[in-house]
Design a protein around this motif. Structure first.
Motif, PDB file in Angstrom:
ATOM      1  N   LYS A 122      -0.226   9.451  -9.851  1.00 22.05           N
ATOM      2  CA  LYS A 122       0.281   8.418  -8.951  1.00 22.05           C
ATOM      3  C   LYS A 122      -0.517   7.120  -9.020  1.00 22.05           C
ATOM      4  O   LYS A 122      -0.003   6.065  -8.648  1.00 22.05           O
ATOM      5  CB  LYS A 122       0.260   8.948  -7.512  1.00 22.05           C
ATOM      6  CG  LYS A 122       1.153  10.165  -7.299  1.00 22.05           C
ATOM      7  CD  LYS A 122       1.027  10.677  -5.865  1.00 22.05           C
ATOM      8  CE  LYS A 122       1.875  11.941  -5.654  1.00 22.05           C
ATOM      9  NZ  LYS A 122       1.740  12.449  -4.269  1.00 22.05           N
ATOM     10  N   GLY A 123      -1.766   7.198  -9.417  1.00 19.54           N
ATOM     11  CA  GLY A 123      -2.600   6.012  -9.396  1.00 19.54           C
ATOM     12  C   GLY A 123      -3.123   5.646 -10.766  1.00 19.54           C
ATOM     13  O   GLY A 123      -3.097   6.443 -11.704  1.00 19.54           O
TER      14      GLY A 123
ATOM     15  N   GLN B 149      -7.213   4.207 -16.893  1.00 23.51           N
ATOM     16  CA  GLN B 149      -7.292   5.626 -16.564  1.00 23.51           C
ATOM     17  C   GLN B 149      -6.340   5.910 -15.416  1.00 23.51           C
ATOM     18  O   GLN B 149      -6.308   5.169 -14.429  1.00 23.51           O
ATOM     19  CB  GLN B 149      -8.719   6.013 -16.152  1.00 23.51           C
ATOM     20  CG  GLN B 149      -8.839   7.491 -15.763  1.00 23.51           C
ATOM     21  CD  GLN B 149     -10.163   7.813 -15.095  1.00 23.51           C
ATOM     22  OE1 GLN B 149     -11.043   6.974 -15.024  1.00 23.51           O
ATOM     23  NE2 GLN B 149     -10.288   9.026 -14.592  1.00 23.51           N
ATOM     24  N   SER B 150      -5.563   6.965 -15.541  1.00 30.34           N
ATOM     25  CA  SER B 150      -4.692   7.376 -14.441  1.00 30.34           C
ATOM     26  C   SER B 150      -5.427   8.384 -13.567  1.00 30.34           C
ATOM     27  O   SER B 150      -6.259   9.144 -14.043  1.00 30.34           O
ATOM     28  CB  SER B 150      -3.398   7.992 -14.984  1.00 30.34           C
ATOM     29  OG  SER B 150      -3.684   9.157 -15.743  1.00 30.34           O
ATOM     30  N   VAL B 151      -5.131   8.344 -12.253  1.00 30.24           N
ATOM     31  CA  VAL B 151      -5.728   9.275 -11.296  1.00 30.24           C
ATOM     32  C   VAL B 151      -4.609   9.889 -10.468  1.00 30.24           C
ATOM     33  O   VAL B 151      -3.483   9.376 -10.423  1.00 30.24           O
ATOM     34  CB  VAL B 151      -6.751   8.569 -10.391  1.00 30.24           C
ATOM     35  CG1 VAL B 151      -7.916   8.050 -11.216  1.00 30.24           C
ATOM     36  CG2 VAL B 151      -6.117   7.438  -9.606  1.00 30.24           C
ATOM     37  N   SER B 152      -4.919  10.965  -9.795  1.00 30.38           N
ATOM     38  CA  SER B 152      -3.868  11.753  -9.145  1.00 30.38           C
ATOM     39  C   SER B 152      -3.275  11.066  -7.926  1.00 30.38           C
ATOM     40  O   SER B 152      -2.131  11.316  -7.570  1.00 30.38           O
ATOM     41  CB  SER B 152      -4.427  13.130  -8.755  1.00 30.38           C
ATOM     42  OG  SER B 152      -5.530  12.968  -7.881  1.00 30.38           O
ATOM     43  N   GLU B 153      -4.028  10.194  -7.235  1.00 25.44           N
ATOM     44  CA  GLU B 153      -3.542   9.566  -6.008  1.00 25.44           C
ATOM     45  C   GLU B 153      -3.376   8.062  -6.196  1.00 25.44           C
ATOM     46  O   GLU B 153      -4.075   7.431  -6.989  1.00 25.44           O
ATOM     47  CB  GLU B 153      -4.529   9.833  -4.860  1.00 25.44           C
ATOM     48  CG  GLU B 153      -4.671  11.294  -4.475  1.00 25.44           C
ATOM     49  CD  GLU B 153      -3.409  11.879  -3.884  1.00 25.44           C
ATOM     50  OE1 GLU B 153      -2.583  11.107  -3.364  1.00 25.44           O
ATOM     51  OE2 GLU B 153      -3.246  13.122  -3.954  1.00 25.44           O
ATOM     52  N   GLU B 154      -2.418   7.504  -5.435  1.00 26.75           N
ATOM     53  CA  GLU B 154      -2.208   6.067  -5.464  1.00 26.75           C
ATOM     54  C   GLU B 154      -3.472   5.354  -4.969  1.00 26.75           C
ATOM     55  O   GLU B 154      -4.146   5.820  -4.054  1.00 26.75           O
ATOM     56  CB  GLU B 154      -1.025   5.684  -4.573  1.00 26.75           C
ATOM     57  CG  GLU B 154       0.301   6.267  -5.062  1.00 26.75           C
ATOM     58  CD  GLU B 154       1.432   5.999  -4.070  1.00 26.75           C
ATOM     59  OE1 GLU B 154       1.119   5.586  -2.930  1.00 26.75           O
ATOM     60  OE2 GLU B 154       2.598   6.191  -4.434  1.00 26.75           O
TER      61      GLU B 154
END
Length: 767
Positions: free
Chosen positions: A593-594, A610-615
């Motif tokens: 999402k983030g 880099q993508s992360v799990s939360e917005e």
């Protein structure tokens, strides 16, 4: 040469531009008694931050004379403290030589220009460019200008080039030379050269081999005959021990050929004087004569330890001591102390107790030791003299807890140590509010209803307007404009951004300028400033990015970038000589999402994503070491940047919080994050915890803080709350004017705060 060290001629006019902001020192270096061939000048942060800067002055000294001066400007580097250490080192000829003299000093430059002076001390009395060996140089004869290293050696029995060897290269002196019929030998001439000269030597028989010849047996010839020497000073050529320079002995013989026997010993004379015990003076050894009578010698024993003082004693007729203050021995090397004599037990008292030319042997005096308080020590004699104790070589420094990093600590003493405890401590106390870095002794007073300079008075000095208040600077079209982000730069500069709008209020001006063409019609949600230049970094939907340069007044490269991010937050900080910018937001490509990405040079083409799990909704930090991003769809999420891997990792936080909308890093040991439903977390340098007392239950949109007792938060209900270290109070309520939301808050100090939101609202404290 470092670009931060500048050679000056005359006055320091060039310092008037860059030094007022960064700080600099005008350094005057004098050399009263010699003219150095090279001077190395260096400047560094007194606390060890950053790298030392240096330059070498050699060509600049070519026209200088002994007793003159040279001046340089040393600039404070970004990241250094206000105290600089300046050092000047002198060399005789080249900076590659051994240093002759070094001088150093520490200067507090603040953010302006300070002056300092260093004197390089060495002697060049003969002004030949070489310093005397006594003052650290290489000149073996500083009273003669033609004697120094590098001088050509002459044939004159003198060491001209200071290499310890006279007349090297002229070893043939005294040897035969030439091929003529006359005698010729090598000899030194009047100009110091070696030449072949006509000479007919006279030789004398040296039968006993003592180096002196018999004046009765001489001959003249060119070559030296075997068994002959070139002098006639021997009075007895059959006895090797008799010659003109022999030492006269007390032995009834004329040893030194001066026609006098036993001169200096007075042999044969009648004993006279105070000690007249009868008899005549006779030789008692080859080096001593004395009266041939019964006498004895006694030595004073002033300290009554049974051992007499060394040196000449008192002779008396007979063998009885002249008094009880005399003894027969003379082995006391200090007759004023009764614990010092030959054979005495050694004590640790800085004395040579046993007279063996050593002090405190068998004790570990001077050995390094741990003196406590993380101080290096050295062993010294303990009271009583039977053992040693450890004493610190430098006294420990008293530190005080400095939570707000303003260089003033609390009054309660902290660590007493020789090893700096690191961040969060100061060497001076007296901070009347250690939770606000704008409050400490000698602080500048700002309009914040507080006593900033710790003198018990608030807002003195006309720092506040007549009636301080939150003042609106509304947009031209307030009903259609929502400001999502505000950032400050310089001394009074303001950027605001929201939707497709972007405005600037320049320093010293009172109105905003519309720069919305820079958004290119995109939806913009964040604006951040770069340190130093104050550039505005814009971020928005679909990876929209732009940079506005306030100096050139140009919008640079506005448009969407391939970063797969709806950008919601941005921050920037120095990284070496560059600026590192970080952007965060919602992922537009992929299951996560983030997304977060960084640009080493703002608006560069290299994006580290880099993508992360939360917005993610906001990001802030002071460096790669302390950098946080916050967000979460329905619950709180905090991520921290890892400078080693370049990745973002989730932080452990207490459960139960709403979506986080804002984050602010105060210093390397303090940060805050706020969000929906009154959610607020605090970071103490190692862990996050829920902030207590709990702030009001509004949706908290943003936060700015100056320490643990000076925090401001904005809310989506149009309010600003202030925390003073004990309780939350409402500083401003937009609802009392016209209901609305506040989306972001920013401040330079507690007397210069901006908060923005919907309906074109742009409020400033205190006017």
């Amino acid at each position: 040469m470092s670009s931060r060290l500048v050679l000056l001629v005359g006055l320091v006019a060039c310092l008037s531009i860059g030094c007022r902001d960064q700080g600099a020192v005008k350094l005057t270096i004098s050399f009263p008694n010699f003219k150095p061939g090279c001077i190395r000048v260096s400047v560094k942060d007194a606390q060890g931050a950053g790298e030392e800067r240096s330059m070498e002055l050699q060509e600049q000294l070519a026209g200088k004379k002994r007793g003159e001066k040279v001046t340089v400007a040393a600039f404070r580097e970004e990241g250094w403290g206000s105290i600089l250490t300046v050092t000047a080192t002198a060399f005789e000829q080249q900076c590659s030589d051994k240093p002759v003299f070094t001088a150093s000093d520490s200067v507090d430059v603040g953010r302006g220009v300070s002056s300092a002076a260093l004197t390089l001390v060495a002697d060049d009395t003969d002004e030949d460019g070489y310093v005397s060996k006594a003052s650290g140089g290489t000149d073996c004869n500083d009273g003669e200008a033609t004697v120094h290293p590098g001088q050509a050696e002459l044939c004159n029995t003198r060491d001209d080039n200071c290499d310890g060897k006279p007349d090297e290269g002229f070893e043939k002196v005294g040897q035969q030379c030439g091929t003529g019929s006359t005698c010729q030998t090598w000899a030194c001439d009047a100009v110091g050269a070696m030449s072949c000269q006509d000479v007919i030597p006279q030789w004398y028989r040296d039968q006993d081999g003592d180096g002196e010849g018999d004046p009765q047996q001489g001959l003249s010839q060119c070559a030296q005959p075997v068994g002959y020497v070139n002098n006639d000073r021997d009075c007895d050529d059959k006895r090797k021990e008799r010659y003109s320079t022999a030492t006269e002995l007390c032995n009834g013989v004329n040893d030194n050929c001066d026609d006098v026997v036993d001169e200096g010993f007075n042999t044969g004379a009648t004993c006279t004087g105070e000690l007249n015990c009868g008899g005549t003076i006779e030789c008692v050894t080859t080096t001593q004569s004395a009266c041939k009578v019964v006498t004895s010698t006694w030595y004073p024993d002033g300290d009554k330890d049974g051992h007499g003082a060394t040196g000449a004693g008192t002779k008396v007729c007979g063998d009885t001591a002249p008094s009880s203050y005399y003894v027969a021995s003379s082995d006391d090397c200090d007759d004023t102390k009764n614990n010092v004599y030959t054979g005495a037990p050694e004590f640790c008292d800085a004395l040579d107790n046993d007279c063996d030319n050593q002090k405190d042997e068998d004790f570990d005096v001077g050995v390094a030791c741990d003196a406590g308080n993380q101080c290096t020590g050295a062993k010294e004699c303990a009271p009583g003299g039977k053992s040693t104790q450890c004493k610190s070589t430098t006294p420990p420094t008293q530190y005080y807890v400095d939570n707000d990093f303003d260089q003033y600590g609390q009054n309660t003493p902290g660590p007493l140590t020789c090893s700096a405890p690191g961040a969060g401590y100061a060497t001076q106390s007296g901070d009347c509010d250690d939770g606000n870095r704008f409050t400490h002794p000698n602080a500048a007073e700002v309009c914040d209803l507080a006593d900033n300079d710790c003198d018990t008075e608030k807002d003195e000095g006309d720092v506040c307007p007549t009636t301080p208040a939150w003042t609106n600077y509304p947009s031209p079209s307030p009903d259609s404009e929502t400001w999502y982000s505000v950032a400050l730069y310089g001394n009074g500069g303001v950027w605001v951004a929201g939707g497709d709008n972007f405005h600037q209020r320049k320093p010293t001006e009172t109105s905003f300028q519309d720069l919305s063409t820079c958004t290119a019609g995109a939806s913009v949600y964040s604006v951040a400033t770069t340190p130093g230049s104050g550039d505005a970094l814009l971020g928005g939907n679909d990876g929209f990015m732009a940079r506005y340069d306030p100096t050139s007044e140009q919008c640079v490269s506005p448009g969407k970038k391939s970063v797969d991010t709806h950008i919601k937050g941005a921050t920037a900080f120095p990284l070496g000589n560059d600026i590192e910018a970080h952007f965060v937001g919602f992922n537009t490509n992929g299951p996560d999402k983030g997304r977060a990405f960084r640009v080493i040079t703002p608006q560069g083409t290299s994006y580290d994503t880099q993508s992360v799990s939360e917005e993610l909704t906001d990001v802030h930090g002071l460096s790669q070491d302390t950098l946080f991003a916050v967000g979460g769809a329905n619950t709180s999420s905090i991520y921290r940047f890892d400078k080693t891997s370049g990745n973002w990792s989730p932080e452990t936080i207490p459960n139960g919080g709403g979506t986080l909308l804002g984050v602010w890093v105060v210093n390397p040991k303090l940060a805050y994050a706020v969000g929906n439903n009154g959610t607020m977390y605090g970071w103490n340098g190692s862990a996050w915890s829920k902030f207590l007392p709990t702030p009001p239950g509004d949706h908290l949109s943003s936060v700015v803080a100056f320490g643990s007792r000076s925090i401001y938060i904005s809310t989506l209900t149009g309010r600003v709350y202030h925390y003073n270290g004990s309780a939350w109070t409402k500083a401003f309520d937009l609802g009392s004017v016209t209901p609305g939301q506040f989306r972001d808050i920013a401040a330079n100090n507690p007397g210069d705060i901006w908060v923005v939101g919907n309906k074109g609202n742009r409020y400033h404290w205190p006017q």
